[in-house]
Design a protein around this motif. Structure first.
Motif, mmCIF file in Angstrom:
data_model
loop_
_atom_site.group_PDB
_atom_site.id
_atom_site.type_symbol
_atom_site.label_atom_id
_atom_site.label_comp_id
_atom_site.label_asym_id
_atom_site.label_seq_id
_atom_site.Cartn_x
_atom_site.Cartn_y
_atom_site.Cartn_z
ATOM 1 N N ASP A 32 0.640 -1.255 0.092
ATOM 2 C CA ASP A 32 0.100 0.023 0.056
ATOM 3 C C ASP A 32 0.671 1.115 -0.032
ATOM 4 O O ASP A 32 0.360 2.408 -0.669
ATOM 5 C CB ASP A 32 -0.929 -0.050 1.218
ATOM 6 C CG ASP A 32 -0.338 -0.302 2.485
ATOM 7 O OD1 ASP A 32 0.902 -0.713 2.634
ATOM 8 O OD2 ASP A 32 -1.014 -0.149 3.541
ATOM 9 N N ARG A 33 2.034 1.191 0.443
ATOM 10 C CA ARG A 33 2.996 2.329 0.427
ATOM 11 C C ARG A 33 3.240 2.802 -0.986
ATOM 12 O O ARG A 33 3.251 3.771 -1.209
ATOM 13 C CB ARG A 33 4.243 2.108 1.258
ATOM 14 C CG ARG A 33 4.099 2.254 2.665
ATOM 15 C CD ARG A 33 5.511 1.925 3.320
ATOM 16 N NE ARG A 33 4.977 1.882 4.962
ATOM 17 C CZ ARG A 33 5.882 1.784 5.714
ATOM 18 N NH1 ARG A 33 7.217 1.584 5.513
ATOM 19 N NH2 ARG A 33 5.724 1.839 7.108
ATOM 20 N N GLU A 34 3.787 1.520 -1.773
ATOM 21 C CA GLU A 34 3.964 1.745 -3.126
ATOM 22 C C GLU A 34 2.726 2.535 -3.880
ATOM 23 O O GLU A 34 3.097 3.111 -4.794
ATOM 24 C CB GLU A 34 4.353 0.633 -3.645
ATOM 25 C CG GLU A 34 4.839 0.639 -5.265
ATOM 26 C CD GLU A 34 5.440 -0.530 -5.748
ATOM 27 O OE1 GLU A 34 5.264 -0.771 -7.359
ATOM 28 O OE2 GLU A 34 5.688 -1.549 -5.152
ATOM 29 N N LEU A 35 1.754 2.015 -3.654
ATOM 30 C CA LEU A 35 0.245 2.297 -4.195
ATOM 31 C C LEU A 35 0.168 3.960 -3.963
ATOM 32 O O LEU A 35 -0.233 4.700 -4.746
ATOM 33 C CB LEU A 35 -0.748 1.604 -3.740
ATOM 34 C CG LEU A 35 -0.925 0.090 -4.365
ATOM 35 C CD1 LEU A 35 -1.884 -0.658 -3.714
ATOM 36 C CD2 LEU A 35 -1.174 0.253 -5.869
ATOM 37 N N SER A 36 0.363 4.201 -2.514
ATOM 38 C CA SER A 36 0.194 5.723 -2.206
ATOM 39 C C SER A 36 1.299 6.390 -2.952
ATOM 40 O O SER A 36 1.012 7.692 -3.199
ATOM 41 C CB SER A 36 0.375 5.758 -0.887
ATOM 42 O OG SER A 36 -0.567 5.012 -0.131
ATOM 43 N N SER A 37 2.410 6.103 -3.082
ATOM 44 C CA SER A 37 3.699 6.935 -3.690
ATOM 45 C C SER A 37 3.655 7.044 -5.229
ATOM 46 O O SER A 37 3.512 7.868 -6.018
ATOM 47 C CB SER A 37 4.933 6.581 -3.006
ATOM 48 O OG SER A 37 5.229 5.132 -3.410
ATOM 49 N N GLN A 38 3.586 5.834 -5.843
ATOM 50 C CA GLN A 38 3.633 5.757 -7.096
ATOM 51 C C GLN A 38 2.434 5.894 -7.989
ATOM 52 O O GLN A 38 2.340 6.574 -8.983
ATOM 53 C CB GLN A 38 4.188 4.367 -7.657
ATOM 54 C CG GLN A 38 4.352 4.189 -8.999
ATOM 55 C CD GLN A 38 5.021 2.621 -9.249
ATOM 56 O OE1 GLN A 38 5.327 1.934 -8.554
ATOM 57 N NE2 GLN A 38 5.154 2.267 -10.638
ATOM 58 N N TRP A 39 1.234 5.441 -7.309
ATOM 59 C CA TRP A 39 -0.081 5.527 -8.145
ATOM 60 C C TRP A 39 -0.979 6.424 -7.500
ATOM 61 O O TRP A 39 -2.050 6.521 -7.911
ATOM 62 C CB TRP A 39 -0.823 4.208 -8.252
ATOM 63 C CG TRP A 39 0.111 3.072 -8.742
ATOM 64 C CD1 TRP A 39 0.968 2.021 -8.070
ATOM 65 C CD2 TRP A 39 0.343 2.948 -10.309
ATOM 66 N NE1 TRP A 39 1.444 1.234 -9.143
ATOM 67 C CE2 TRP A 39 1.209 1.753 -10.349
ATOM 68 C CE3 TRP A 39 0.005 3.568 -11.060
ATOM 69 C CZ2 TRP A 39 1.500 1.361 -11.738
ATOM 70 C CZ3 TRP A 39 0.312 3.239 -12.594
ATOM 71 C CH2 TRP A 39 1.236 2.108 -12.656
ATOM 72 N N LYS A 40 -0.227 7.020 -6.571
ATOM 73 C CA LYS A 40 -1.212 8.364 -6.000
ATOM 74 C C LYS A 40 -2.654 7.708 -5.041
ATOM 75 O O LYS A 40 -3.528 8.667 -5.499
ATOM 76 C CB LYS A 40 -1.421 9.654 -7.003
ATOM 77 C CG LYS A 40 -0.199 9.856 -7.681
ATOM 78 C CD LYS A 40 0.925 10.728 -6.787
ATOM 79 C CE LYS A 40 1.962 11.238 -7.496
ATOM 80 N NZ LYS A 40 2.705 10.572 -7.928
ATOM 81 N N VAL A 41 -2.583 6.775 -4.869
ATOM 82 C CA VAL A 41 -3.727 6.163 -4.343
ATOM 83 C C VAL A 41 -3.940 6.751 -2.814
ATOM 84 O O VAL A 41 -2.921 6.460 -2.260
ATOM 85 C CB VAL A 41 -3.842 4.359 -4.427
ATOM 86 C CG1 VAL A 41 -4.910 3.883 -3.749
ATOM 87 C CG2 VAL A 41 -3.869 4.212 -5.773
ATOM 88 N N SER A 42 -4.953 6.975 -2.345
ATOM 89 C CA SER A 42 -5.212 7.339 -1.068
ATOM 90 C C SER A 42 -6.500 6.800 -0.378
ATOM 91 O O SER A 42 -7.419 7.438 0.228
ATOM 92 C CB SER A 42 -5.477 9.176 -1.187
ATOM 93 O OG SER A 42 -6.493 9.416 -1.997
ATOM 94 N N LEU A 43 -6.591 5.419 -0.697
ATOM 95 C CA LEU A 43 -7.667 4.860 -0.181
ATOM 96 C C LEU A 43 -7.654 4.028 1.031
ATOM 97 O O LEU A 43 -8.471 3.578 1.570
ATOM 98 C CB LEU A 43 -8.345 3.866 -1.446
ATOM 99 C CG LEU A 43 -8.598 4.541 -2.669
ATOM 100 C CD1 LEU A 43 -9.200 3.348 -3.665
ATOM 101 C CD2 LEU A 43 -9.806 5.591 -2.417
ATOM 102 N N PHE A 44 -6.369 4.008 1.480
ATOM 103 C CA PHE A 44 -5.897 3.235 2.665
ATOM 104 C C PHE A 44 -5.959 3.994 3.892
ATOM 105 O O PHE A 44 -5.390 4.914 3.889
ATOM 106 C CB PHE A 44 -4.861 2.301 2.459
ATOM 107 C CG PHE A 44 -4.596 1.513 1.169
ATOM 108 C CD1 PHE A 44 -5.531 0.511 0.981
ATOM 109 C CD2 PHE A 44 -3.948 1.628 0.193
ATOM 110 C CE1 PHE A 44 -5.643 -0.496 -0.118
ATOM 111 C CE2 PHE A 44 -3.657 0.822 -0.883
ATOM 112 C CZ PHE A 44 -4.803 -0.248 -1.081
ATOM 113 N N GLY A 45 -6.636 3.399 4.978
ATOM 114 C CA GLY A 45 -6.432 4.136 6.295
ATOM 115 C C GLY A 45 -7.954 4.242 6.655
ATOM 116 O O GLY A 45 -8.658 4.221 6.037
ATOM 117 N N PRO A 46 -8.075 4.173 7.980
ATOM 118 C CA PRO A 46 -9.596 4.373 8.469
ATOM 119 C C PRO A 46 -10.150 5.511 8.191
ATOM 120 O O PRO A 46 -9.624 6.804 8.243
ATOM 121 C CB PRO A 46 -9.246 4.405 10.154
ATOM 122 C CG PRO A 46 -7.923 3.842 10.326
ATOM 123 C CD PRO A 46 -7.184 4.243 9.143
#
Length: 451
Positions: free
Chosen positions: A354-368
């Motif tokens: 999920d860190r790679e998804l957040s940094s490389q793919w700008k995904v911000s769906l993870f987290g409460p």
């Protein structure tokens, strides 16, 4: 709850397609060979549409696409009906599956493109409800007399296209897909991991046959109900990480208890894999929708590649159907299953980050609460942009650019999204700044009064 009640019923039209293809393959006299044949042609069709994605989007607005899909679906239904009535040359039966595969490729990408236009919350709710509606429809169709079931083969594809057109009318013009010419970004790791899950699911189908198919339906109901409950009632605390971590927990549990299950080991593994695949399927779907928005990429391109991994399921079925022969060689199928589970777990831990998804793919769906926060912020930004556009007399194009600026998009990304030159974007931006009396992006956010 309010959003759930306000969700258009037409958004659930995907269930009509899924019920149609399930009914078609179960009615076809080809039996076990029907699905692998369908999957092979479907894979080729999906990849072909993905290859030409930039030339054919938005697919939901192409009349020729509706025509091709409708003709292929009706031809497939008519040929299967003819076979069921006693006309059974192999050529007719193979042609039916070929037409069904072509129609399926269009149906899948139609609905994927539509859902990618919605907010993540609406996409998740629509997908969950569609999965539940599919199982309900399949249950109802099983109770029909044969003549009515054959009639449903003609009605369901027409109904799903009518609902698709109705659903697309609910999508705002500025949220509809546009032709883009930017750099292509493909999340190969998560698509590859999805292929591994599909292959493992296919192995279980090959071992258990119809029993594994029953597990798949049960898993769809369980996962859809859990997702819907989490979003509707616990959206402030719900974390999408739960969805993609659950498959790993299920598989590790199956691996630990495998030595104590004896003859029932394959049943437990099949159920665990079915649940895991459904959880992971929803995660992948939401991620690709988000990546499509973040990089202004056609959903037809991304989902065409992602859905094409269905061919790995057919390959897995072939492998699973031959595992019984291992006993004659002195190799226990349980050992092979255990090794397979361990490999799937390892692949998940290595490829999904999920860190790679957040940094490389700008995904911000993870987290409460991130899904709920994203929805609420989007609604606030859209309302603020509408207010500013009205107060300062912005044109329709300037309002579109204002919304994209507030979303953090660069000049290049806005140009790709709206299919206009960077110079044109800069000119419109200058006009917005001049009309509102500001001169920077920071002042724009202050004017909108959103974080």
């Amino acid at each position: 709850m309010g959003m759930l009640l306000s969700l258009p019923v037409s958004f659930l039209g995907l269930s009509c397609f899924r019920s149609w293809i399930a009914l078609l393959t179960s009615t076809s006299p080809l039996g076990g060979f029907a699905e692998p044949l369908h999957d092979c042609i479907l894979t080729v069709s999906l990849l072909a549409l993905a290859f030409f994605a930039r030339k054919i989007v938005p697919l939901c607005e192409r009349r020729w696409a509706y025509t091709v899909c409708a003709v292929a679906a009706l031809m497939a239904s008519l040929l299967v009906i003819a076979s069921a009535a006693g006309v059974r040359p192999l050529a007719i039966e193979y042609a039916a599956m070929a037409f069904a595969a072509v129609a399926s490729a269009f149906f899948i990408l139609f609905w994927c493109e539509l859902y990618s236009c919605l907010s993540i919350v609406k996409t998740a709710m629509s997908l969950a409800l569609a999965l539940l509606a599919t199982e309900a429809l399949k249950f109802l169709l099983e109770g029909f007399v044969p003549a009515y079931r054959l009639g449903a083969l003609l009605v369901l594809p027409v109904l799903t296209l009518l609902l698709l057109a109705r659903a697309y009318a609910h999508v705002p013009a500025d949220s509809r897909p546009r032709v883009t010419s930017g750099k292509t970004h493909i999340p190969w790791k998560i698509i590859g991991l999805f292929a591994i899950y599909d292959f493992a699911q296919g192995v279980c189908l090959g071992i258990e046959g119809s029993q594994a198919g029953l597990y798949s339906g049960m898993a769809a109901v369980v996962v859809a109900a859990l997702l819907l409950t989490a979003i509707v009632f616990f959206s402030e605390r719900f974390d999408l990480s739960f969805i993609y971590r659950t498959p790993v927990v299920l598989l590790i549990s199956a691996l630990l208890f495998l030595p104590f299950l004896g003859d029932g080991s394959s049943n437990v593994v099949a159920l665990s894999l079915s649940l895991g695949l459904r959880f992971f399927e929803i995660t992948i779907f939401l991620l690709i929708c988000d990546i499509s928005k973040n990089f202004a990429l056609p959903a037809v391109l991304l989902f065409g590649i992602e859905e094409a991994v269905i061919i790995f399921r057919s390959a897995g079925v072939g492998v699973g159907s031959r595992l019984d022969g291992l006993a004659a060689l002195g190799v226990s199928p349980s050992i092979v299953i255990a090794v397979g589970i361990a490999l799937v777990i390892a692949a998940t831990l290595l490829l999904f980050n999920d860190r790679e998804l957040s940094s490389q793919w700008k995904v911000s769906l993870f987290g409460p609460g991130k899904i709920q926060q994203g929805k609420e912020r989007r609604e606030l930004v859209e309302a603020a942009c509408a207010r500013v556009a009205e107060d300062y007399g912005l044109t329709a194009r300037e309002r579109e650019i204002l919304l994209l600026l507030s979303d953090g998009k660069t000049t290049k990304q806005i140009g790709e999204r709206l299919c206009i030159a960077k110079g044109t974007v800069k000119a419109h931006t200058e006009h917005i700044y001049a009309k509102t009396g500001i001169n920077s992006r920071k002042q724009l956010m202050d004017l909108l009064n959103v974080d």
